[in-house]
Design a protein around this motif. Structure first.
Motif, PDB file in Angstrom:
ATOM      1  N   UNK A  95      -2.008  -6.935   1.565  1.00 10.01           N
ATOM      2  CA  UNK A  95      -2.235  -6.866   0.231  1.00 10.01           C
ATOM      3  C   UNK A  95      -2.563  -5.373  -0.188  1.00 10.01           C
ATOM      4  N   UNK A  96      -2.125  -4.894  -1.499  1.00  9.01           N
ATOM      5  CA  UNK A  96      -2.139  -3.496  -1.598  1.00  9.01           C
ATOM      6  C   UNK A  96      -3.666  -3.023  -1.874  1.00  9.01           C
ATOM      7  N   UNK A  97      -3.956  -1.946  -1.610  1.00  9.36           N
ATOM      8  CA  UNK A  97      -5.180  -1.260  -1.974  1.00  9.36           C
ATOM      9  C   UNK A  97      -5.690  -1.308  -3.682  1.00  9.36           C
ATOM     10  N   UNK A  98      -4.390  -0.828  -4.234  1.00  6.67           N
ATOM     11  CA  UNK A  98      -4.798  -0.307  -5.674  1.00  6.67           C
ATOM     12  C   UNK A  98      -4.530  -1.397  -6.682  1.00  6.67           C
ATOM     13  N   UNK A  99      -4.135  -2.648  -6.374  1.00 10.48           N
ATOM     14  CA  UNK A  99      -3.992  -3.542  -7.263  1.00 10.48           C
ATOM     15  C   UNK A  99      -4.386  -4.908  -6.693  1.00 10.48           C
ATOM     16  N   UNK A 100      -5.183  -5.794  -7.359  1.00 10.04           N
ATOM     17  CA  UNK A 100      -5.919  -7.142  -6.935  1.00 10.04           C
ATOM     18  C   UNK A 100      -4.583  -8.048  -7.138  1.00 10.04           C
ATOM     19  N   UNK A 101      -3.674  -7.985  -6.307  1.00  8.81           N
ATOM     20  CA  UNK A 101      -2.782  -8.925  -6.240  1.00  8.81           C
ATOM     21  C   UNK A 101      -2.101  -8.978  -4.864  1.00  8.81           C
ATOM     22  N   UNK A 102      -1.532 -10.114  -4.461  1.00  4.50           N
ATOM     23  CA  UNK A 102      -1.063 -10.453  -3.175  1.00  4.50           C
ATOM     24  C   UNK A 102       0.486 -10.700  -3.152  1.00  4.50           C
ATOM     25  N   UNK A 109       4.847  -4.729  -0.051  1.00  6.73           N
ATOM     26  CA  UNK A 109       3.776  -3.977   0.766  1.00  6.73           C
ATOM     27  C   UNK A 109       3.875  -4.638   2.305  1.00  6.73           C
ATOM     28  N   UNK A 110       3.981  -3.911   3.385  1.00 11.93           N
ATOM     29  CA  UNK A 110       3.981  -4.425   4.892  1.00 11.93           C
ATOM     30  C   UNK A 110       2.956  -3.502   5.332  1.00 11.93           C
ATOM     31  N   UNK A 111       2.714  -3.873   6.679  1.00  9.44           N
ATOM     32  CA  UNK A 111       1.951  -2.712   7.438  1.00  9.44           C
ATOM     33  C   UNK A 111       2.580  -1.454   7.563  1.00  9.44           C
ATOM     34  N   UNK A 112       3.908  -1.308   7.425  1.00  9.20           N
ATOM     35  CA  UNK A 112       4.410  -0.049   7.436  1.00  9.20           C
ATOM     36  C   UNK A 112       4.295   0.817   6.300  1.00  9.20           C
ATOM     37  N   UNK A 113       4.639   0.017   4.927  1.00 13.58           N
ATOM     38  CA  UNK A 113       4.793   0.794   3.963  1.00 13.58           C
ATOM     39  C   UNK A 113       3.302   1.173   3.562  1.00 13.58           C
ATOM     40  N   UNK A 169       1.983  -2.897 -10.692  1.00 15.20           N
ATOM     41  CA  UNK A 169       2.602  -3.467  -9.312  1.00 15.20           C
ATOM     42  C   UNK A 169       4.116  -3.340  -9.359  1.00 15.20           C
ATOM     43  N   UNK A 170       4.934  -2.617 -10.191  1.00 19.62           N
ATOM     44  CA  UNK A 170       6.229  -2.769 -10.080  1.00 19.62           C
ATOM     45  C   UNK A 170       6.603  -2.028  -8.728  1.00 19.62           C
ATOM     46  N   UNK A 171       6.073  -1.058  -8.372  1.00 13.85           N
ATOM     47  CA  UNK A 171       6.459  -0.362  -7.106  1.00 13.85           C
ATOM     48  C   UNK A 171       6.359  -1.451  -5.759  1.00 13.85           C
ATOM     49  N   UNK A 172       5.497  -2.382  -5.960  1.00 14.96           N
ATOM     50  CA  UNK A 172       5.394  -3.125  -4.837  1.00 14.96           C
ATOM     51  C   UNK A 172       6.671  -4.300  -5.061  1.00 14.96           C
ATOM     52  N   UNK A 173       7.026  -4.562  -6.215  1.00  8.82           N
ATOM     53  CA  UNK A 173       7.979  -5.328  -6.065  1.00  8.82           C
ATOM     54  C   UNK A 173       9.542  -4.629  -5.784  1.00  8.82           C
ATOM     55  N   UNK A 174       9.438  -3.628  -6.004  1.00  5.33           N
ATOM     56  CA  UNK A 174      10.811  -2.739  -5.257  1.00  5.33           C
ATOM     57  C   UNK A 174      10.514  -2.707  -3.893  1.00  5.33           C
TER      58      UNK A 174
END
Lengths: 468, 470
Positions: free
Chosen positions: A118-125, A247-251, A239-244
């Protein structure tokens, strides 16, 4: 069951496909039935049902119980990336047994899903559908700007309840407020049903502007809004950057470390400025300096007013404007010398400060699951020390969970208790706790006094093991 | 650790013999009732509360009983404490005002004096609570829900229930008589009597959510408190600043004797003398002390409380394998709660700090005052001041106590100052709270004080993180 036959490539774009199929709503506030039907045809295939197992924590023992639940998912890329609301993950417990149902009724296909971080900066999964290699899925494409206006009508597509066979439904709502700080946020005028949390939000031009969400993430000032319970629109650019780049542990861990200064602050209101005889230009008033923090090391004192940080003027006059300072600090380079201008007793003082990486928070703290006595403990982190107002000399580990029926449970221990000594052994860290438990297990005493802090007081719990 | 106990009140007693209406048991009940009921008092105090940020008066109803022909009446502290007037109705329906002679919150006992000249009032006979046993019939007399002259019957369920030091009403110095005689709100302060018509307890609490689980203060514990209140107006006790636990909190070995030091108040005499948690006190001034079970704790605590105030005492303490004598100069135990005062023009009420508040807030000293309540819509509320905040200084000058704060308050109001800055401690954080004493100034529409960073001040028992600091 697992499908292996869905290989069709459906790309649904709000703009391309949606507009091709239907005209924009003819006038604001009136989505025509034809418009809604066309949008539904284009977008509904990208809406999927997420069935998963969530862990629910007992307030009493801190133990988790598993519960089957479901959520709306939105397929956001043809290779099977699904976005859903951030509530799918709670604290450190990831959802499990994720099954993604794509399509409706007899046409539906069920897939395994893998939860991404889950990203830190937007409340989506995000969830990745485990399709066949090369399998393509219907998906939505979001508008690039996501801007909405006050009073603008929006169309939402969601999922009806189980008794209605999870039929896809549509709702119209209005943007009831545009909030500018800490970042632009759109409020939806009315409550929305459960199956519309995470639903796509379509504007009057047929563009998918964003999704329905609730609270902001803490890093974007979420604590200001978290109790409002008001539906919001998360606009697509968030959240556009997470679609591109899913998010994984690495990113996520590759991101730069979050910087920490170690102060609590309040805005320099005009009244405070008047009281102190300062210009009414706003600023960041330091109300608490955390012991051992970079701020303390740099000589920042309680009552100092920060007027400039790393060259950026600080002009906070309201609480909501403090968020700007918070955000700036977090994004500052760790280890670099930062110039800070302050007013101390009305006199300008220039100091420089080197920020450190933010201390580990309770959420990410080291945890140790001890099976014999039934205790799961965490390291005492700076944030917990502040929350519980613990003095520096209190060194221990904090009980996170107590296993039902365990020896610790029988002794009356509960979450929140801070273990200071286990048997005869002082405990100041997870490692010492583990070592103490091991020594006790070797000695196999009939009883183990555990010295603890409970709230403002200390006392003993007596464990009575029944060694096999 | 234990279910929260809600107090309430005692009961009534009855007795007197109408032999034709039942067997010998009924006869005994009626005889006992007849003996004690003339001393029963229905009590309606007007009390003060400061929790809303302003001084407010309200009326409660409770029970009590006359203990002397010249008009001393015993009731509960939670009935008559903090009262501005106390109206009493005697069993013969005479309405007589009373004054509060004194109260003892630690045992929840208050003594009133009826404003009468006569010296022939019907006094209840106090029995001996050491001689009671579970199963014996008892009667509770009083005014449940305000219904005066009520009586209910039950038995003694347990003679020595320990209700502990936890919760909002600690009861360190006595165990309790548990009874199944019906006790309801309004019974508080009334007598629990045996079939001889003797008072054996003062009905005080019930367990809410349970059926017929009521608690009375044993009269033997009350007798000494009543005497001290009549003599001194309060109960002077020694204090050394330790919290004690029963031996079974560490070991079930019956050969291990003493009482466990669970916590040491950092500002108390015991800390200064070198006590540490885990120490086992085995003797006080050479006399052995022992509390194997929690029910044994009140005796030990009372032993400490009964030491001469301000005098050195010798505690024999076992630490590890060694036993050493530690000399401690006792202090007088502070009031259960600090005096409360309303600061109407600033919109809040405040109280003096107590050692319990100082320890819980981890203050370095006992200087300051605690906000008891903030009135909605006042300058204090607008500034962001909250109940429980600890005010350390006013306009940069430290304040020691409520009296000093009152002086500053009066001086600032007399001077007509517009802005007053309070230094406030809230949990681990400190804050500046600016009071705007004149309305209509600029910046008035902003909640100047809400810190973003400490919104989740409430204790989060499972140790979740607080709000971010920057």
């Amino acid at each position: 069951m697992r499908t292996n036959s869905l290989v069709a490539l459906w790309i649904v774009t709000g703009l391309a496909a949606g507009l091709a199929a239907a005209p924009a709503a003819e006038e604001a506030g009136a989505f025509s039935p034809a418009f809604i039907a066309a949008q539904q045809k284009a977008i509904a295939p990208a809406i999927c049902l997420l069935n998963f197992t969530a862990e629910v924590e007992s307030q009493r023992t801190g133990e988790t119980q598993k519960r089957s639940t479901r959520a709306l998912g939105l397929i956001v890329s043809p290779d099977g990336l699904v976005m859903t609301h951030g509530h799918m993950q709670s604290d450190k417990s990831d959802p499990s047994n994720i099954r993604v149902v794509v399509g409706e009724g007899e046409e539906d296909k069920e897939y395994d899903g893998v939860f991404l971080k889950k990203p830190d900066d937007i409340n989506v999964c995000f969830v990745r559908i485990q399709g066949e290699e090369g399998e393509r899925f219907p998906c939505v494409t979001f508008a690039s700007d996501g801007n909405l206006g006050l009073g603008e009508q929006v169309l939402l597509f969601g999922i009806m309840g189980e008794t209605l066979d999870f039929a896809r439904g549509a709702l119209t709502r209005m943007i009831s407020a545009v909030i500018e700080k800490p970042r632009t946020t759109y409020c939806i005028d009315e409550a929305i049903p459960f199956g519309y949390v995470g639903a796509p939000v379509i504007d009057s031009r047929g563009r998918i502007a964003g999704v329905v969400g609730y609270d902001l993430a803490p890093t974007e000032g979420g604590e200001l809004y978290v109790r409002s319970g008001h539906p919001l629109v998360y606009q697509a650019p968030l959240f556009a950057k997470y679609i591109q780049n899913p998010p994984t542990e690495d990113t996520l861990e590759a991101d730069q470390p979050i910087a920490w200064i170690g102060v609590f602050s309040q805005p320099l209101t005009d009244d405070l400025a008047e009281y102190w005889g300062l210009p009414k230009k706003g600023g960041v008033v330091i109300s608490t300096v955390v012991e051992g923090s970079p701020a303390e090391a740099a000589g920042i004192q309680r009552g100092d007013v920060i007027t400039s940080f790393d060259g950026m003027p600080m002009r906070a006059k309201k609480n909501s404007e403090i968020v700007g300072f918070t955000k700036l600090v977090r994004e500052t380079d760790v280890g670099r010398e930062i110039p800070v201008k302050i007013l101390r007793s009305g006199q300008p003082v220039d100091i420089s400060i080197v920020l450190t990486e933010r201390p580990v928070s309770a959420k990410d703290a080291e945890e140790f699951v001890e099976e014999t006595f039934g205790l799961t403990v965490r390291a005492l982190t700076t944030d917990v020390r502040i929350l519980l107002n613990l003095p520096d000399e209190t060194q221990g580990v904090i009980v996170r969970r107590v296993k039902s029926g365990s020896w610790a449970h029988l002794a009356g221990m509960r979450p929140g208790v801070i273990v200071l000594r286990f048997g005869e052994y002082p405990v100041t860290s997870i490692g010492e706790f583990e070592a103490a438990v091991n020594k006790v297990k070797e000695a196999r005493p009939a009883e183990v006094p555990v010295f603890c802090r409970v709230g403002a007081r200390t006392g003993f719990f007596r464990l009575q093991p029944r060694w096999e | 650790m234990r279910a929260s106990m809600k107090w309430l009140a005692p009961l009534a007693l009855a007795a007197a013999g109408c032999a034709t209406m039942g067997g010998p048991g009924e006869h005994a009940v009626i005889r006992a009732k007849n003996k004690v009921i003339p001393s029963l008092v229905h009590i309606r105090p007007v009390k003060e509360s400061f929790a809303s940020g302003q001084k407010q008066e309200y009326v409660v109803e409770g029970s009590g009983f006359i203990i002397s022909p010249d008009g001393y009446v015993v009731t509960n502290e939670h009935v008559a404490g903090d009262s501005t007037q106390v109206r009493c109705v005697l069993f013969n329906r005479d309405e007589i005002d009373a004054e509060v002679v004194g109260t003892d919150p630690y045992t929840d006992i208050a003594v009133l004096k009826l404003k009468v000249d006569e010296a022939n009032l019907p006094a209840a006979e106090l029995g001996n609570s050491a001689h009671i046993e579970p199963g014996q019939t008892v009667l509770a007399l009083g005014s449940p829900h305000g219904l005066s002259r009520s009586i209910s019957k039950g038995i003694v369920s347990v003679t020595d229930r320990y209700l502990g030091e936890e919760g909002p009403r600690p009861a360190p110095y006595n165990t309790w008589i548990q009874t199944d005689a019906a006790i309801n709100p309004g019974n508080s302060g009334g007598p629990l009597v045996n079939l001889k018509g003797e008072v054996i307890g003062i009905n005080t609490r019930k367990l809410s959510g349970a059926d017929n689980v009521g608690f009375a203060i044993p009269v033997n514990a009350a007798r000494e408190v009543i005497g001290a209140i009549i003599e001194h107006g309060h109960v002077p006790r020694s204090w050394i600043g330790v919290r004690l636990q029963e031996m079974t909190s560490k070991t079930d070995d019956p050969s291990q004797r003493g009482v466990v030091v669970a916590d040491v108040d950092p500002l108390g005499p015991a800390a200064a003398a070198g006590f540490a948690p885990g120490d086992v006190i085995v003797a006080v001034n050479g006399e052995p002390v022992h509390a194997r079970f929690e029910e044994d704790l009140p005796l030990v605590l009372k032993r400490v409380a009964d030491l001469p105030i301000g005098s050195p005492a010798t505690f024999s303490v076992r630490r590890g394998e060694e036993t050493q004598d530690i000399a401690v100069v006792t202090m007088e135990e502070s009031d259960y709660k600090g005096e409360e005062v309303e600061f109407a023009e600033w919109g809040f009420t405040a109280a003096d700090l107590t050692p319990a508040i100082v320890q819980a807030a981890r203050l370095p000293s006992s200087r300051g005052i605690v906000i008891a309540g903030v009135e909605v819509g006042t300058v204090a509320a607008e500034s962001g001041l909250r109940q429980g905040d600890i005010v350390l200084s006013v306009d940069g000058e430290e304040i020691a106590n409520l009296a000093e704060f009152q002086e500053r308050y009066d001086a600032i109001n007399d001077a007509g100052k517009r802005l007053v800055l309070l230094d406030v401690k809230r949990g681990a954080l400190t804050r500046f709270e600016l009071l705007k004493l004149e309305p209509g100034a600029e910046n008035g529409d902003e909640a100047a004080g809400e810190v973003i960073l400490d919104e989740e001040d409430g204790e989060e028992p499972n140790g979740e993180e607080p709000n971010e600091d920057e």
